[in-house]
Every structure is written in structure tokens, then in C-alpha cells.
Write a protein that holds these residues in place. Structure first.
Motif, mmCIF file in Angstrom:
data_model
loop_
_atom_site.group_PDB
_atom_site.id
_atom_site.type_symbol
_atom_site.label_atom_id
_atom_site.label_comp_id
_atom_site.label_asym_id
_atom_site.label_seq_id
_atom_site.Cartn_x
_atom_site.Cartn_y
_atom_site.Cartn_z
ATOM 1 N N ASP A 64 -9.214 0.135 -2.004
ATOM 2 C CA ASP A 64 -7.805 0.402 -2.334
ATOM 3 C C ASP A 64 -7.656 1.806 -2.916
ATOM 4 O O ASP A 64 -6.775 2.575 -2.511
ATOM 5 N N VAL A 68 -5.575 5.023 -1.199
ATOM 6 C CA VAL A 68 -4.502 5.686 -1.948
ATOM 7 C C VAL A 68 -4.788 7.182 -2.054
ATOM 8 O O VAL A 68 -3.911 8.028 -1.834
ATOM 9 N N THR A 71 -4.483 9.080 1.467
ATOM 10 C CA THR A 71 -3.097 9.281 1.906
ATOM 11 C C THR A 71 -2.371 10.253 0.974
ATOM 12 O O THR A 71 -1.540 11.049 1.420
ATOM 13 N N ALA A 72 -2.714 10.226 -0.318
ATOM 14 C CA ALA A 72 -2.116 11.182 -1.249
ATOM 15 C C ALA A 72 -2.560 12.602 -0.934
ATOM 16 O O ALA A 72 -1.838 13.569 -1.209
ATOM 17 N N ARG A 76 -3.591 10.591 7.185
ATOM 18 C CA ARG A 76 -3.442 9.197 7.585
ATOM 19 C C ARG A 76 -4.829 8.605 7.782
ATOM 20 O O ARG A 76 -5.816 9.321 7.914
ATOM 21 N N LEU A 97 1.113 -1.703 5.211
ATOM 22 C CA LEU A 97 0.271 -0.546 4.951
ATOM 23 C C LEU A 97 0.566 0.604 5.913
ATOM 24 O O LEU A 97 0.409 1.776 5.560
ATOM 25 N N GLU A 98 0.996 0.264 7.126
ATOM 26 C CA GLU A 98 1.284 1.309 8.103
ATOM 27 C C GLU A 98 2.382 2.237 7.609
ATOM 28 O O GLU A 98 2.386 3.431 7.928
ATOM 29 N N ARG A 99 3.312 1.715 6.819
ATOM 30 C CA ARG A 99 4.382 2.552 6.273
ATOM 31 C C ARG A 99 3.831 3.602 5.315
ATOM 32 O O ARG A 99 4.447 4.651 5.115
ATOM 33 N N GLY A 100 2.658 3.316 4.726
ATOM 34 C CA GLY A 100 2.056 4.267 3.806
ATOM 35 C C GLY A 100 1.004 5.145 4.442
ATOM 36 O O GLY A 100 0.306 5.884 3.741
ATOM 37 N N GLY A 101 0.854 5.048 5.775
ATOM 38 C CA GLY A 101 -0.084 5.912 6.470
ATOM 39 C C GLY A 101 -1.450 5.320 6.716
ATOM 40 O O GLY A 101 -2.372 6.044 7.125
ATOM 41 N N HIS A 103 -3.403 2.688 9.013
ATOM 42 C CA HIS A 103 -3.192 1.971 10.268
ATOM 43 C C HIS A 103 -4.418 1.114 10.568
ATOM 44 O O HIS A 103 -5.485 1.621 10.920
#
Length: 398
Positions: A64, A68, A71-72, A76, A97-101, A103
Motif C-alpha cells: 500500500d 501511494v 503514484t505520488a 502510474r 484503484l484505477e482512479r488513482g493510477g 491498474h
């Protein structure tokens, strides 16, 4: 567009009983730093993210944290499941999760649903049919257990060859459809055992170590294939490569340079592929020799702070070998015994020696030699003889 190919993180794995979570955190620190330094757009993880289907809470927390941070950092992540992962658990909340990059490609139904990324300046594309700008399609083929997916893929024989061929055919069909109105380059993640040979109808399913191996030409036509499953970084062809694991997980990997592949792609296709290396938190040493050589030779000083696998070649196993070795090499994790110049009798199997034993004392002495690698000395033989005599006299008195 810049991609970084990794695989086989095996989060939660131990190394001969030593926990590796701190070393895996160190790798993730290096990974995030490289993503920021090299402006990586997409990180690829080709399976075996976890080491087991039910990872511990701290292990899940580490993944996790990694996702994070990646993506930060502006990247992606495309992640597939491997044979060590639980595809269902790893794929949980994939649409969210796809909305946060991030996949996830852990389901059979998603293997021909790519992440579409534009290859020219502008907002991210959504893969819709009316787009005409050059794009990159990133597909993820998870580990597919033949017996479980053969019916869904419409294949009659449940072999790794037929399953992988059916999966790549689905990907090619989707890629061909998307390429009708524009240029679409492709990257395919696959967690599988690929060989370097070409396939034929007469020899379709190769096997190495009991695991089905698929021929290389099943990946023909893709711009780049990012493989996972083997732990050594290697190039099977310019377009098909294993990244290997980021850390050594056995002493057989002691000589490996761990890393991944940095892939640059533009409207013309793949323009460059270069090695990215990871620094190992601890050295691995594979040592061999007599105990005197290993304890006294200055040649082995470099291994004093390494994880060590030691093979002793003394004719007889030295007493308290592990304790003595750890006085110089504290992290000796594996100790083996391969006597050089030992008498032929030492190579006779234990069962054969047992069959030839003349009396109870010979049986006891033979067992002691078998389990510790050296014959009992006179004091030990005397103790055994006294014990056997005591048992014999007790039997007579009864």
C-alpha cells in the motif's frame, strides 16, 4: 513515454529464516527515487507481488505504501498477479484503484483490456474508438493455471502453451481492432516461463523443472513483452525480457546483478531499453573449504558481514562447526558438508551400512556417523557400549 519493468517483488518472503521486510522497504525507497529522478511514467510489476496468497498485515501495508508513493511521484502502476499471489485478493478494489493510477490485471476477463496512454503531448487518453492520436496499449496477462481457465479460453488441452497462446491471441485481436484508425504500440506483461525456442505443432509444450515453458514466438508482434517468474534479469530477445527479482531470494542468485529495464517509447515505437540496477542491502557469500581455511584465510575477510552459505570439505565433520564459523561469519545461514578425499566407505548409503552392521554397537556408531558426519571417538564409543550393556543386563534381569 518511459516505463520501468519490474517483477517478482515477493513481499513478505524470508531468506533462510531471516525476515526481508526491511530489505524490501529499501528496494521500494530506491524504486521511488528512480521514478522521480528518471521521470518514469509507468511502473510495470509482472507478477508475484506477494510471496504467498495470504500475506501478513505488515506486508500488505508495505505494498500500500509503495503504490501511494509511486503514484505520488507521478507514475502510474500496471500490476499483474503471479503464481505466488491470490489473484482474487490482489485484485480487490481494482476499479477504485484505477482512479488513482493503479491498474490491476489479475482477472482473465481483463487481459485484453489495456491501459491506453497517448504518445504525444496532451491529456491522458481513455482508449475510446474515436481517438486518432498515436497511443501505447499496456496489457497484463496474469498467471493462468491451465486446468482452471481452459474452458473459459476455449482450449481443449490444459497446457501452458495452449493457454498462453489463447491469451496472446485475445490480446492481438484487441490490438488489431484498436490499430485500425491510428498507430498503437503495445507492451504486454506476462507472468510465465518462456523458452527461447520457436514453436511447432509437433512440439508445443516444453517442460523445464516440471513447469510448462512457452516458446518465445508466442509474443511476436508486440513492441515489448515484460516477463515475470524467473529471478535472473535476462534478455530473451530485444523485445522480450525478464526483469528478475529486485532482491536475491536464494544463494543461487549470489552472482546476480539485480535490477530492471527502463523502456523508452515514442510514436515510432521502442527507442531505447537500458538496465536499471538496485543496490543490495547485504552481500551474499558462497564459501567452500576446510574449516581451518575458512577461519584463518584473509581472502574471505569480505564475507564477514555477508549472509553466508558454507560447504565444509574436511574429511570428517568438525565438532561445533556452526558455532566456530559464526565466530567469524555471524550470519552463516546454511552449512553443508562435502568431504574431499573421504574414504569410499563414507559414500556408502546409510541403509547399506546398516545391513552390514555386525552388532548393536556398530548400529549405534553408524547412526551417529550418519547424522553428524564423523565417526564417534573412543570416549563416545565407550559411553555407547556402557549404555548398551546396561540395557542388555536390564533385559536379562526381567
Amino acid at each position: 513515454m518511459r516505463l520501468l519493468h519490474t517483477s517478482d517483488w515477493h513481499l513478505g518472503r524470508s531468506f533462510h529464516g531471516v525476515g526481508m521486510l526491511d530489505a524490501q522497504r529499501d528496494f521500494i525507497d530506491q524504486l521511488v527515487a528512480r521514478v522521480e529522478e528518471l521521470s518514469v511514467n509507468v511502473v510495470l510489476i509482472a507478477g508475484d507481488v506477494y510471496d504467498r496468497a495470504l500475506p501478513g498485515v505488515d506486508v500488505v501495508g508495505l505494498l500500500d505504501d509503495a503504490l501511494v508513493r509511486l503514484t505520488a511521484a507521478g507514475s502510474r502502476v500496471v500490476l499483474t498477479s503471479g503464481n505466488h499471489d491470490s489473484a482474487i485478493r490482489l485484485g480487490f478494489a481494482s476499479r477504485l484503484l484505477e482512479r488513482g493510477g493503479v491498474h490491476l490485471r489479475t482477472r482473465l476477463a481483463d487481459l485484453d483490456t489495456p491501459l491506453m496512454v497517448p504518445l504525444e503531448d496532451g491529456p491522458p487518453g481513455d482508449g475510446s474508438e474515436d481517438e486518432v492520436s498515436p497511443a501505447l496499449a499496456i496489457y497484463g496477462i496474469p498467471w493462468l493455471e491451465p486446468r482452471l481457465v481452459a474452458d473459459q479460453l476455449g482450449v481443449e488441452t490444459a497446457t501452458h502453451f495452449d493457454i498462453t497462446r489463447a491469451a496472446t491471441e485475445r490480446v492481438r485481436a484487441d490490438l488489431a481492432r484498436r490499430s485500425q484508425s491510428r498507430t498503437v504500440h503495445s507492451v504486454v506483461l506476462a507472468h510465465t516461463f518462456a523458452s527461447g525456442g520457436l514453436s511447432s505443432d509437433s512440439e508445443r509444450d516444453l517442460s523445464i523443472g516440471g513447469v510448462g515453458a512457452v516458446p518465445l514466438d508466442l509474443f511476436d508482434g508486440f513492441s515489448f513483452t515484460a516477463l515475470g517468474h524467473l529471478h535472473r534479469r535476462q534478455k530473451l530477445s530485444p523485445e522480450v525480457r525478464y526483469s528478475g527479482s529486485p532482491l536475491a531470494y536464494s544463494f543461487s542468485e549470489a552472482t546476480h546483478q539485480k535490477g530492471g529495464w527502463l523502456i523508452d517509447i515514442d510514436e515510432s515505437g521502442v527507442t531505447a531499453v537500458q538496465e536499471i540496477n538496485w543496490d543490495a542491502p547485504r552481500k551474499l557469500a558462497v564459501l567452500r573449504g576446510t574449516i581451518t581455511e575458512l577461519l584463518e584465510s584473509a581472502h574471505h575477510a569480505w564475507a564477514e558481514d555477508a549472509y553466508c552459505q558454507v560447504t565444509l570439505t574436511d574429511a570428517q565433520r568438525p565438532a561445533q562447526a556452526m558455532e566456530r564459523l559464526r565466530a567469524r561469519y555471524p550470519d552463516t545461514l546454511v552449512l553443508g558438508f562435502d568431504p574431499e578425499g573421504a574414504p569410499a566407505s563414507a559414500k556408502i548409503s546409510y541403509s547399506s551400512r546398516l545391513a552390514e552392521a555386525e552388532d548393536d554397537l556398530s548400529i549405534c556408531c553408524g547412526f551417529l556417523e550418519h547424522v553428524r558426519g564423523r565417526e564417534p571417538d573412543e570416549t563416545e564409543r565407550s559411553v555407547l557400549a556402557d549404555a548398551l550393556e546396561t540395557v542388555r543386563l536390564q533385559g536379562v534381569s526381567l
